[in-house]
Design an enzyme around this catalytic site. Structure first.
Site, mmCIF file in Angstrom:
data_model
loop_
_atom_site.group_PDB
_atom_site.id
_atom_site.type_symbol
_atom_site.label_atom_id
_atom_site.label_comp_id
_atom_site.label_asym_id
_atom_site.label_seq_id
_atom_site.Cartn_x
_atom_site.Cartn_y
_atom_site.Cartn_z
ATOM 1 C CE LYS A 110 -4.131 -1.837 2.245
ATOM 2 N NZ LYS A 110 -5.044 -1.675 1.084
ATOM 3 N NE ARG A 155 -10.697 -9.544 -3.554
ATOM 4 C CZ ARG A 155 -10.975 -8.550 -4.400
ATOM 5 N NH1 ARG A 155 -11.089 -8.784 -5.689
ATOM 6 N NH2 ARG A 155 -11.164 -7.321 -3.941
HETATM 7 N N1 BES Z 1 -8.583 -3.873 3.314
HETATM 8 C C1 BES Z 1 -8.604 -3.339 2.009
HETATM 9 C C2 BES Z 1 -9.858 -2.526 1.710
HETATM 10 C C3 BES Z 1 -10.040 -1.267 2.500
HETATM 11 C C4 BES Z 1 -9.576 -0.063 1.994
HETATM 12 C C5 BES Z 1 -10.672 -1.270 3.709
HETATM 13 C C6 BES Z 1 -9.742 1.094 2.710
HETATM 14 C C7 BES Z 1 -10.849 -0.108 4.437
HETATM 15 C C8 BES Z 1 -10.384 1.078 3.937
HETATM 16 C C9 BES Z 1 -8.509 -4.468 0.990
HETATM 17 O O1 BES Z 1 -7.785 -5.579 1.369
HETATM 18 C C10 BES Z 1 -7.826 -3.910 -0.219
HETATM 19 O O2 BES Z 1 -6.681 -3.589 -0.124
HETATM 20 N N2 BES Z 1 -8.577 -3.800 -1.292
HETATM 21 C C11 BES Z 1 -8.066 -3.287 -2.511
HETATM 22 C C12 BES Z 1 -8.437 -4.278 -3.578
HETATM 23 C C13 BES Z 1 -7.730 -4.053 -4.874
HETATM 24 C C14 BES Z 1 -6.250 -4.287 -4.752
HETATM 25 C C15 BES Z 1 -8.305 -5.004 -5.896
HETATM 26 C C16 BES Z 1 -8.724 -1.950 -2.780
HETATM 27 O O3 BES Z 1 -9.952 -1.842 -2.588
HETATM 28 O O4 BES Z 1 -8.033 -1.021 -3.141
HETATM 29 MN MN MN Z 2 -5.694 -5.378 0.979
#
Ligand code: BES
Ligand code: MN
Ligand code: ZN
Length: 513
Positions: A290, A365
């Site tokens: 991230k 997921r």
């Molecule tokens: N835990 C995150 C989603 C999330 C983002 C929760 C902000 C709370 C606040 C999840 O694991 C994630 O990183 N999702 C990605 C998916 C993408 C890489 C397909 C996202 O939504 O950016």
């Molecule tokens: Mn994630």
């Protein structure tokens, strides 16, 4: 703020004169003394407050009056009479709870049954709901987030006091018991959610589950280490690989006493309702790291699991439905090291589906898929409700106003929508479609964990999960990424974790199966 709330029986002794705050109801455009309880000694004091310009009766407005003996009366605005719903008392009750914090009041008695009756909400059911809503508001506002404050925080910053809550009406009192239990469960969820990732590891979550199970007579099983391999829970193994905090899948089971499927019951075992929660104790994104501050707050990536845990407590402690309920917490830390799983890895699940990892940040997921396969194999669920902070995409789509609900099954969706409206935890249906499922197809494996086309991220997540649910099993995915934290101090919430999910699940469990 309030430290704790105790409910005193409606028939219990009234507090000493001057010690107890009495709350009466007032509707917009009416006189505040229109619905005073019979024989109330404070009608003169209340009458005098009617002429004050701030005494409007708008929802949540509080005007105070004092009797000659010095007792405080709060005239609580209930809004327009024809628009009144017992659930309006969540925000109005929160206003009273907050005011009790400010005045450091130790006792409060709600004498609003006459007002409810005047608004046509005087049935025992309506009064129970009204009491429940006030109980929830007091319960939720008794939470704080001071567990990690240390010596550099002055003691007066933590000054709190206990409040006892009473009602002049037995049905309201009964409802308030449930409301306080709901608040308590949600507060446990919030405290777990706020616990930092160096403390709240998967093992810590397992300990919390075991403790809960012991306290309330649930069965608890933790699948970890070699057992994860044996059960082919590949998502947990891979997502959790890089961290020294090892992954585990936690299973809790509630069995109704006496009913079919109950302990020792001869009748055929009833099939359970299954709750699943994403419990990623920290989400760095893994090797698809991230960026730009996207990592801060990812201690809350376990909030689906925290909500499921809170709901199981409520299930066993207060709701006690007549059917079995099974819960899974998919606990892993998504970290980085030379042992991390990588983009390009292919994982083979216990249902035979293969997944090409395109993005290690789409990890939720991957762990949830394990629980979906496993429960479909082992539990033959009547339905599955899964909660997760799955995508940033759902925040883009719905903000912090609704959780995204994905559910093809009409009956389960109707249950969720009914629970949403009675609990006040709002959801909005988002589409499931074969096109989204097709979007997840991989050139090298069966499916991808994320399509890099940047389209419909929330829908991709739901489509991915659908590959792991056995045909015919009703499945509901709730993406709570926008809802699990409150960024301000308003109504029943303070800044921090909201405990979202506990209340909607409570209402699902309160429904007849
Ligand atoms: N835990 C995150 C989603 C999330 C983002 C929760 C902000 C709370 C606040 C999840 O694991 C994630 O990183 N999702 C990605 C998916 C993408 C890489 C397909 C996202 O939504 O950016
Ligand atoms: Mn994630
Ligand atoms: Zn995540």
């Amino acid at each position: 703020m309030l430290a704790s709330v105790a409910l005193v029986d409606s028939k219990g002794k009234k507090g000493k004169a001057g010690g107890e705050v009495v709350v009466v109801g007032m509707f917009q455009g009416e006189k505040p003394d229109a619905h005073l309880p019979k024989g109330a000694a404070f009608s003169r004091a209340v009458g005098a407050s009617a002429d004050r310009p701030e005494c409007t009766g708008e929802s949540g407005r509080i005007v105070e009056a004092f009797t000659e003996g010095g007792a405080r009366v709060m005239v609580l605005g209930l809004g327009k009479k024809d628009k009144f719903k017992p659930s309006s008392l969540r925000s109005a009750g929160a206003a009273v709870a907050r005011r009790m914090g400010v005045i450091k009041g130790g006792k409060v008695r709600f004498s609003i049954a006459p007002a409810l009756e005047a608004a046509g909400a005087g049935s025992p059911g309506d009064k129970r709901m009204a009491g429940r809503c006030i109980g929830e508001a007091f319960g939720l506002l008794s939470w704080d987030n001071l567990g990690f404050k240390g010596k550099a925080t002055a003691p007066d910053k933590r000054e709190r006091h206990a409040v006892s809550l009473a009602f002049d009406d037995a049905s309201m009192n009964e409802g308030a018991k449930l409301g306080l239990a709901i608040g308590e469960a949600a507060n446990i969820t919030r405290t777990l959610s706020e616990t930092p990732p160096n403390v709240a590891t998967p093992e810590f979550m397992a300990k919390a589950a075991r403790k809960l199970a012991k306290e309330f007579g649930l069965k608890c099983e933790v699948i970890e280490g070699k057992a994860l391999e044996r059960e082919r829970l590949t998502g947990h193994i891979n997502v959790g690989k890089a961290s020294e905090n090892k992954p585990c899948m936690i299973r809790l089971e509630y069995t109704p006493k006496g009913g079919k499927g109950g302990k020792g019951g001869k009748a055929k075992k009833q099939k359970p309702l299954v709750l699943i929660g994403k419990t990623v104790t920290y989400d760095t994104g893994g090797l698809s790291l991230k960026v730009n501050n996207g990592m801060v707050g990812m201690k809350r990536d376990k909030d689906g699991g925290c909500a499921v845990l809170g709901a199981m407590r409520l299930c066993a402690a207060a709701i006690k439905p007549g059917y079995p309920v099974v819960a899974y917490l998919c606990a892993a830390e998504n970290s980085i090291s030379d042992e991390a799983y990588r983009p390009d890895d292919v994982l083979t699940y216990r249902n035979g589906v293969t997944v090409e990892v395109t993005n290690t940040d789409a990890e939720g997921r991957l762990v949830l898929a394990d629980a979906l396969c496993y429960t479909c194999d082992k539990d033959a669920p009547v339905g599955i409700i899964e909660l997760s902070t799955l995508t940033g995409g759902v925040i883009t789509a719905l903000g912090s106003t609704f959780a995204g609900l994905f559910c093809d099954d009409d009956a389960l969706r109707a249950r969720m929508e009914a629970a949403s409206s009675s609990s006040g935890e709002r959801v909005w249906r988002l589409p499931t479609d074969q096109e989204y499922r097709d979007m997840m197809k991989s050139p090298v494996a069966d499916i991808l964990n994320s399509n890099p086309n940047r389209k419909a991220h929330a829908g991709q997540g739901a489509a991915f999960l659908s590959y792991f649910v056995k045909e015919g099993v009703p499945f509901c995915h709730l993406d709570i990424a926008g809802m699990h934290v409150s960024d301000g101090d308003s109504g029943m919430y303070v800044k921090g974790s909201s405990g979202f999910g506990v209340r909607i699940l409570a209402d699902v469990l309160l429904q007849e199966a």
